[in-house]
Design a protein around this motif. Structure first.
Motif, PDB file in Angstrom:
ATOM      1  N   GLY A 120      31.813  51.356  18.957  1.00  0.00           N
ATOM      2  CA  GLY A 120      32.913  51.961  17.899  1.00  0.00           C
ATOM      3  C   GLY A 120      32.167  52.839  16.934  1.00  0.00           C
ATOM      4  O   GLY A 120      30.875  53.201  16.966  1.00  0.00           O
ATOM      5  N   ALA A 121      33.098  53.816  16.411  1.00  0.00           N
ATOM      6  CA  ALA A 121      32.858  54.790  15.281  1.00  0.00           C
ATOM      7  C   ALA A 121      33.205  54.095  13.803  1.00  0.00           C
ATOM      8  O   ALA A 121      32.577  54.262  12.916  1.00  0.00           O
ATOM      9  N   SER A 122      34.265  53.566  13.799  1.00  0.00           N
ATOM     10  CA  SER A 122      34.918  52.940  12.832  1.00  0.00           C
ATOM     11  C   SER A 122      34.773  51.727  12.796  1.00  0.00           C
ATOM     12  O   SER A 122      35.427  50.814  12.890  1.00  0.00           O
TER      13      SER A 122
ATOM     14  N   HIS B 234      37.796  59.499  13.609  1.00  0.00           N
ATOM     15  CA  HIS B 234      37.878  60.017  14.977  1.00  0.00           C
ATOM     16  C   HIS B 234      38.049  61.505  15.131  1.00  0.00           C
ATOM     17  O   HIS B 234      38.145  61.944  16.006  1.00  0.00           O
TER      18      HIS B 234
ATOM     19  N   GLN C 106      43.947  56.462  10.940  1.00  0.00           N
ATOM     20  CA  GLN C 106      43.084  56.780  12.228  1.00  0.00           C
ATOM     21  C   GLN C 106      43.891  57.042  13.390  1.00  0.00           C
ATOM     22  O   GLN C 106      43.506  57.729  14.334  1.00  0.00           O
TER      23      GLN C 106
ATOM     24  N   ASP D  54      47.082  52.880  13.498  1.00  0.00           N
ATOM     25  CA  ASP D  54      46.081  51.872  13.058  1.00  0.00           C
ATOM     26  C   ASP D  54      45.618  52.767  11.807  1.00  0.00           C
ATOM     27  O   ASP D  54      45.318  53.605  11.728  1.00  0.00           O
TER      28      ASP D  54
ATOM     29  N   GLU E  50      48.295  48.460  12.311  1.00  0.00           N
ATOM     30  CA  GLU E  50      46.763  47.664  12.622  1.00  0.00           C
ATOM     31  C   GLU E  50      45.840  48.221  11.157  1.00  0.00           C
ATOM     32  O   GLU E  50      45.899  49.121  10.552  1.00  0.00           O
TER      33      GLU E  50
ATOM     34  N   ASP F 263      42.174  44.325  13.064  1.00  0.00           N
ATOM     35  CA  ASP F 263      40.991  44.717  13.786  1.00  0.00           C
ATOM     36  C   ASP F 263      39.561  44.362  13.021  1.00  0.00           C
ATOM     37  O   ASP F 263      39.037  43.553  13.282  1.00  0.00           O
TER      38      ASP F 263
ATOM     39  N   LYS G 155      38.203  43.095  20.643  1.00  0.00           N
ATOM     40  CA  LYS G 155      37.381  43.989  21.444  1.00  0.00           C
ATOM     41  C   LYS G 155      35.995  43.328  21.870  1.00  0.00           C
ATOM     42  O   LYS G 155      35.381  42.597  20.807  1.00  0.00           O
TER      43      LYS G 155
ATOM     44  N   ARG H 123      36.995  50.867  22.833  1.00  0.00           N
ATOM     45  CA  ARG H 123      36.321  51.412  21.440  1.00  0.00           C
ATOM     46  C   ARG H 123      36.550  52.887  21.567  1.00  0.00           C
ATOM     47  O   ARG H 123      36.746  53.548  22.522  1.00  0.00           O
ATOM     48  N   SER H 124      36.347  53.701  20.575  1.00  0.00           N
ATOM     49  CA  SER H 124      36.148  55.024  20.581  1.00  0.00           C
ATOM     50  C   SER H 124      35.202  55.550  21.319  1.00  0.00           C
ATOM     51  O   SER H 124      35.343  56.899  21.927  1.00  0.00           O
TER      52      SER H 124
ATOM     53  N   LYS I  89      45.250  48.391  24.232  1.00  0.00           N
ATOM     54  CA  LYS I  89      45.083  49.998  23.319  1.00  0.00           C
ATOM     55  C   LYS I  89      43.586  50.276  23.988  1.00  0.00           C
ATOM     56  O   LYS I  89      42.544  50.073  23.942  1.00  0.00           O
TER      57      LYS I  89
HETATM   58  P1  PGA Z   1      36.032  52.260  16.891  1.00  0.00           P
HETATM   59  O1  PGA Z   1      37.781  52.436  16.408  1.00  0.00           O
HETATM   60  O2  PGA Z   1      36.104  51.822  18.320  1.00  0.00           O
HETATM   61  O3  PGA Z   1      35.873  53.838  16.405  1.00  0.00           O
HETATM   62  O4  PGA Z   1      35.556  51.249  15.858  1.00  0.00           O
HETATM   63  C1  PGA Z   1      38.791  51.605  17.197  1.00  0.00           C
HETATM   64  C2  PGA Z   1      40.054  51.058  16.032  1.00  0.00           C
HETATM   65  O5  PGA Z   1      39.597  51.102  15.063  1.00  0.00           O
HETATM   66  O6  PGA Z   1      40.924  50.593  16.901  1.00  0.00           O
END
Ligand code: PGA
Ligand code: ZN
Length: 434
Positions: A42-44, A156, A164, A243, A288, A315, A340, A369-370, A391
């Motif tokens: 993930g990034a966030s 993102h 987001q 989200d 979300e 999340d 996740k 994930r992103s 998702k």
């Molecule tokens: P992430 O974001 O994979 O960058 O954490 C996805 C989400 O927030 O649903």
């Protein structure tokens, strides 16, 4: 004939969809069966996620290399697994024991998940069934209703918008295949609309558009228009979801949220009010992370106020962590769980969260994930665990399409449309009520 056992586990560093290193594991059984699995990133990220082990060596991939996680598998995990049968619960328990930390920071959740997922594939191969069938166990497999990213903001998309994800849910579609078709149609119509307005159609991390729109309402307006242009009825055929990823807008010191696109700073109650206004104005059925990951009181208040009308998904709040889901149940925070695999790190723990959510009446959304790889396992997990919703990001980029396409294959294997979740997973059997 004796049951096959694990002969070896070999890991390597590969790259994810952002070109960042991630872990892939090959697992070989004594009968010659060989399976692979790779993990997303993930990034966030939430603060309560299991820890990805990264090298921190700035000379390689800006410190994001995963050679240490690969070494965890080669030096610690592979020797411990050799000679053992690929039984999920036993292997996952052993992985937790070997790691010995609450956040999997010793071996790395990225190393652990690669092996845990490869174990699931090995067990499916031994049973001679597809992964989704194996993961279903005694339960009935269900094709999930997709929640598909159209416009991205936040981390993102260079924070063009604060929220987001602006997503669509093809709630009126009779089959998964038709749901996917409708999402592609809306995505195409949206691209045309943006281009006609002279806005960029460059893609964000999950394949959604990242246009510089003036406000959140402007993003929702253009989305409604795109649904219409695709020949579908907003609010009936296709509904909207957000989200907010609010943890990443939150300033812990002041306890406030900074909404640059709205030109305002607000507290939890004000953000709740703002979201309620959007729910009143637009056919939004799901939000979300509307608030920050540790604001349990704010979440309880928001869920009491909006939870009867929309799906409120945790999340970062839950981080696919059973203890946090239990806390949420006590607090009355959220009515749905985003799931996740790499937030928690093993398949057993992921399935336990889905099971507990189901038992407690919380909906589940199985999520990518992103940063993703070509591994389609998320689709198998969503079907096998009967998560109800999935998702994956937008209907673009092969790391996303690997999962959407896997669902098409599974739909074919299941035969017919009987097992499609459809709108009922949103608690709306009647299209008039959407
Ligand atoms: P992430 O974001 O994979 O960058 O954490 C996805 C989400 O927030 O649903
Ligand atoms: Zn999220």
């Amino acid at each position: 004939m004796t049951d096959p056992v694990i002969a070896n586990v070999h890991a390597r560093e590969i790259l994810d969809s952002r070109g960042r290193p991630t872990v892939e594991a090959d697992l070989t059984l004594s009968d010659g069966t060989r399976v692979s699995a790779s993990v997303p990133s993930g990034a966030s990220k939430g603060r309560h996620e299991a820890v990805e082990l990264r090298d921190g060596d700035a000379a390689r991939y800006g410190g994001l290399g995963v050679r240490r996680a690969v070494a965890s598998i080669a030096d610690r995990i592979a020797p411990a697994l050799r000679g053992r049968p690929p039984v999920q619960a036993e292997i996952d328990a052993l992985l937790l024991e070997l790691d010995g930390t609450p956040d999997k920071s010793a071996l790395g959740a990225n190393a652990i998940l690669a092996v845990s997922l490869a174990t699931a594939r090995a067990a499916a191969a031994v049973a001679g069934v597809p992964l989704w069938r194996h993961l279903a166990g005694a339960g009935a497999p269900v094709l999930p209703l997709p929640m598909v990213n159209m416009i991205s903001g936040g981390l993102h998309a260079g924070r063009q918008l604060d929220f987001q994800d602006f997503l669509i849910i093809p709630a009126g579609a009779p089959t998964y295949g038709e749901a996917l078709h409708q999402c592609v149609a809306v995505y195409g119509a949206l691209g045309e609309l943006l281009a006609r307005r002279g806005l960029t159609t460059l893609k964000a991390d999950e394949g959604g558009y990242g246009p510089p729109l003036a406000s959140h309402a402007a993003a929702l307006d253009v989305l409604v228009e795109a649904i219409d242009r695709a020949g579908l009825t907003p609010g009936q055929d296709v509904v909207l979801a957000l989200d907010v990823a609010a943890s990443h807008l939150h300033d812990a010191e002041t306890g406030t949220y900074r909404l640059a696109s709205e030109g305002r700073v607000c507290d939890a109650a004000e953000l709740t009010g703002l979201l309620e206004e959007l729910v009143d104005r637009y056919p939004i059925v799901s939000i979300e992370d509307p608030l920050a990951e540790d604001d349990w009181d704010g979440w309880a208040h928001l869920t009491a106020r909006l939870g009867g009308r929309i799906q409120v998904i945790g999340d970062d709040l839950f981080a696919t962590n059973l203890a946090r889901v239990e806390r949420g149940l006590k607090a009355g925070a959220a009515n749905a769980v985003l799931v996740k695999m790499n937030q928690i790190g093993t398949i057993s723990e992921t399935l336990a969260v889905v099971e507990r959510a189901r038992e407690a009446g919380l909906r589940t959304v199985i999520s990518a994930r992103s940063g993703e790889t070509e591994d389609p396992a998320l689709a198998d997990l969503a079907v096998g665990a009967a998560g109800g919703q999935i998702k994956i990001g937008s209907v673009a980029q092969s790391e996303r399409l690997a999962k959407y396409n896997q669902l098409l294959r599974i739909e074919e294997q299941l035969g017919g449309d009987g097992a499609f979740a459809g709108r009922s997973v949103l608690g709306h059997d009647n299209p008039e009520s959407l």
